[in-house]
Write a protein that holds these residues in place. Structure first.
Motif, PDB file in Angstrom:
ATOM      1  N   VAL A 106       4.157   1.675  33.197  1.00  0.00           N
ATOM      2  CA  VAL A 106       3.716   0.961  32.369  1.00  0.00           C
ATOM      3  C   VAL A 106       3.754  -0.591  32.251  1.00  0.00           C
ATOM      4  O   VAL A 106       2.738  -1.355  32.081  1.00  0.00           O
ATOM      5  N   LEU A 107       4.910  -0.994  32.835  1.00  0.00           N
ATOM      6  CA  LEU A 107       5.316  -2.261  32.928  1.00  0.00           C
ATOM      7  C   LEU A 107       4.253  -3.181  33.967  1.00  0.00           C
ATOM      8  O   LEU A 107       3.908  -4.188  33.550  1.00  0.00           O
ATOM      9  N   ARG A 108       3.898  -2.297  34.945  1.00  0.00           N
ATOM     10  CA  ARG A 108       3.336  -2.812  35.866  1.00  0.00           C
ATOM     11  C   ARG A 108       1.631  -3.171  35.287  1.00  0.00           C
ATOM     12  O   ARG A 108       0.931  -4.078  35.651  1.00  0.00           O
ATOM     13  N   ALA A 114      -3.131  -5.320  30.853  1.00  0.00           N
ATOM     14  CA  ALA A 114      -3.153  -4.262  29.651  1.00  0.00           C
ATOM     15  C   ALA A 114      -2.810  -4.811  28.475  1.00  0.00           C
ATOM     16  O   ALA A 114      -1.753  -5.236  28.318  1.00  0.00           O
ATOM     17  N   ALA A 115      -3.463  -4.466  27.438  1.00  0.00           N
ATOM     18  CA  ALA A 115      -3.134  -4.982  25.946  1.00  0.00           C
ATOM     19  C   ALA A 115      -1.933  -4.037  25.615  1.00  0.00           C
ATOM     20  O   ALA A 115      -1.634  -4.434  24.313  1.00  0.00           O
ATOM     21  N   GLN A 152      14.488  -2.080  29.737  1.00  0.00           N
ATOM     22  CA  GLN A 152      14.833  -0.801  30.625  1.00  0.00           C
ATOM     23  C   GLN A 152      14.196  -0.657  31.897  1.00  0.00           C
ATOM     24  O   GLN A 152      14.552  -0.233  33.132  1.00  0.00           O
ATOM     25  N   VAL A 153      12.634  -1.227  31.952  1.00  0.00           N
ATOM     26  CA  VAL A 153      12.034  -1.023  32.945  1.00  0.00           C
ATOM     27  C   VAL A 153      12.083  -2.354  34.065  1.00  0.00           C
ATOM     28  O   VAL A 153      12.411  -2.161  35.327  1.00  0.00           O
ATOM     29  N   SER A 154      12.313  -3.364  33.729  1.00  0.00           N
ATOM     30  CA  SER A 154      12.143  -4.760  34.223  1.00  0.00           C
ATOM     31  C   SER A 154      13.510  -4.927  35.297  1.00  0.00           C
ATOM     32  O   SER A 154      13.259  -5.488  36.235  1.00  0.00           O
ATOM     33  N   GLU A 155      14.486  -4.553  34.822  1.00  0.00           N
ATOM     34  CA  GLU A 155      15.899  -4.584  35.342  1.00  0.00           C
ATOM     35  C   GLU A 155      15.603  -3.572  36.786  1.00  0.00           C
ATOM     36  O   GLU A 155      16.543  -4.097  37.728  1.00  0.00           O
ATOM     37  N   GLY A 156      14.977  -2.803  36.699  1.00  0.00           N
ATOM     38  CA  GLY A 156      14.934  -1.759  37.874  1.00  0.00           C
ATOM     39  C   GLY A 156      13.694  -2.384  38.732  1.00  0.00           C
ATOM     40  O   GLY A 156      13.567  -1.665  40.095  1.00  0.00           O
ATOM     41  N   MET A 157      13.268  -3.420  38.528  1.00  0.00           N
ATOM     42  CA  MET A 157      12.177  -3.935  39.498  1.00  0.00           C
ATOM     43  C   MET A 157      12.544  -4.871  40.423  1.00  0.00           C
ATOM     44  O   MET A 157      13.324  -5.900  40.035  1.00  0.00           O
ATOM     45  N   VAL A 222       0.720  -9.840  25.129  1.00  0.00           N
ATOM     46  CA  VAL A 222       1.735  -9.007  25.866  1.00  0.00           C
ATOM     47  C   VAL A 222       2.295  -9.707  27.113  1.00  0.00           C
ATOM     48  O   VAL A 222       3.438  -9.855  27.320  1.00  0.00           O
ATOM     49  N   GLN A 223       1.443 -10.430  27.891  1.00  0.00           N
ATOM     50  CA  GLN A 223       1.824 -11.079  28.876  1.00  0.00           C
ATOM     51  C   GLN A 223       2.748 -12.266  28.677  1.00  0.00           C
ATOM     52  O   GLN A 223       3.454 -12.759  29.264  1.00  0.00           O
TER      53      GLN A 223
END
Length: 235
Positions: A106-108, A114-115, A152-157, A222-223
């Motif tokens: 979803v983060l990607r 995506a809006a 939660q997601v950005s830390e893992g990227m 969002v961006q």
């Protein structure tokens, strides 16, 4: 007579598409103009039907929804709402369909432009409301969900430091008031809330948001929120 919102459904599951079509067709201002089973079909269907919004599944055989979103939103896009008499000049907004609100994909998709996203088990009236919001230029992510998803997601990227440097460089391009508005957007505030906090009118806030999008070549709020988070400006 309301202006019709033109929707393209993209999902490889025929039952999901059927349910979405039935759900959306019940709204007086929403029209499903086409369906796709693969991300590879999206570009041609967008060119043929000029939808205002694409409801995009993430996981599909062939070209997935992430790749299709990146290709679609890579085209230049103004920050104004999608409904226009010149539909062909603007790529449609993308609203991601997913099963998990912490899905790293979803983060990607959000970074690609995506809006927002909706869960597949979202109540019908909320999906219709989400479609209307996205077309009106509003992201479909509550502040709480935005912060949860990004944290939660950005830390893992990978590439966190690189993104931080790039985000800070982007913020440096903004004027003082534009930067304040960007940070407020990153905190999940609405235009009305930003206006109250920064002592400006709502139209002025909208003008600043439009300038931020244009200056930084971003697709939507969002961006802006993702950029602010990467820069650490909202923490």
């Amino acid at each position: 007579m309301p202006v019709m919102i033109r929707v393209l459904l993209v999902d490889d599951d025929p039952l999901v598409r059927s349910g979405l079509r039935l759900m959306l067709s019940g709204a007086p201002d929403v029209e499903v103009v086409a369906e796709a089973t693969d991300g590879a079909e999206v570009a041609a269907l967008v060119a043929e039907h000029s939808p205002d919004i694409v409801l995009m599944d993430i996981r599909m055989p062939g070209m997935d929804g992430l790749t299709a979103t990146e290709a679609l939103r890579a085209r230049p896009s103004p920050s104004s709402p999608r409904i226009s008499t010149q539909r062909m000049s603007h790529p449609p907004e993308v609203l991601v369909l997913t099963t998990f609100n912490t899905d790293e994909h979803v983060l990607r998709a959000l970074r690609a432009g995506a809006a927002g996203f909706v869960l597949k088990d979202t109540p019908p009236q909320e999906i219709v409301a989400a479609v209307r919001k996205v077309v009106a230029g509003e992201p479909v992510l509550s502040p709480a969900v935005t912060q949860q998803l990004i944290a939660q997601v950005s830390e893992g990227m990978g590439g966190r430091e690189t993104r931080a440097e790039r985000a800070r460089a982007q913020l440096a391009l903004l004027g003082d008031r534009e930067r304040e508005v960007a940070v407020a957007v990153g905190q999940g505030k609405t235009n009305a809330e930003i206006a109250a906090v920064l002592y400006m009118s709502v139209p002025t806030v909208k003008t600043h948001v439009s300038r931020i999008l244009a200056k930084l070549d971003l697709n939507n709020r969002v961006q802006i929120a993702l950029m602010v988070y990467d820069a650490g400006a909202a923490l």
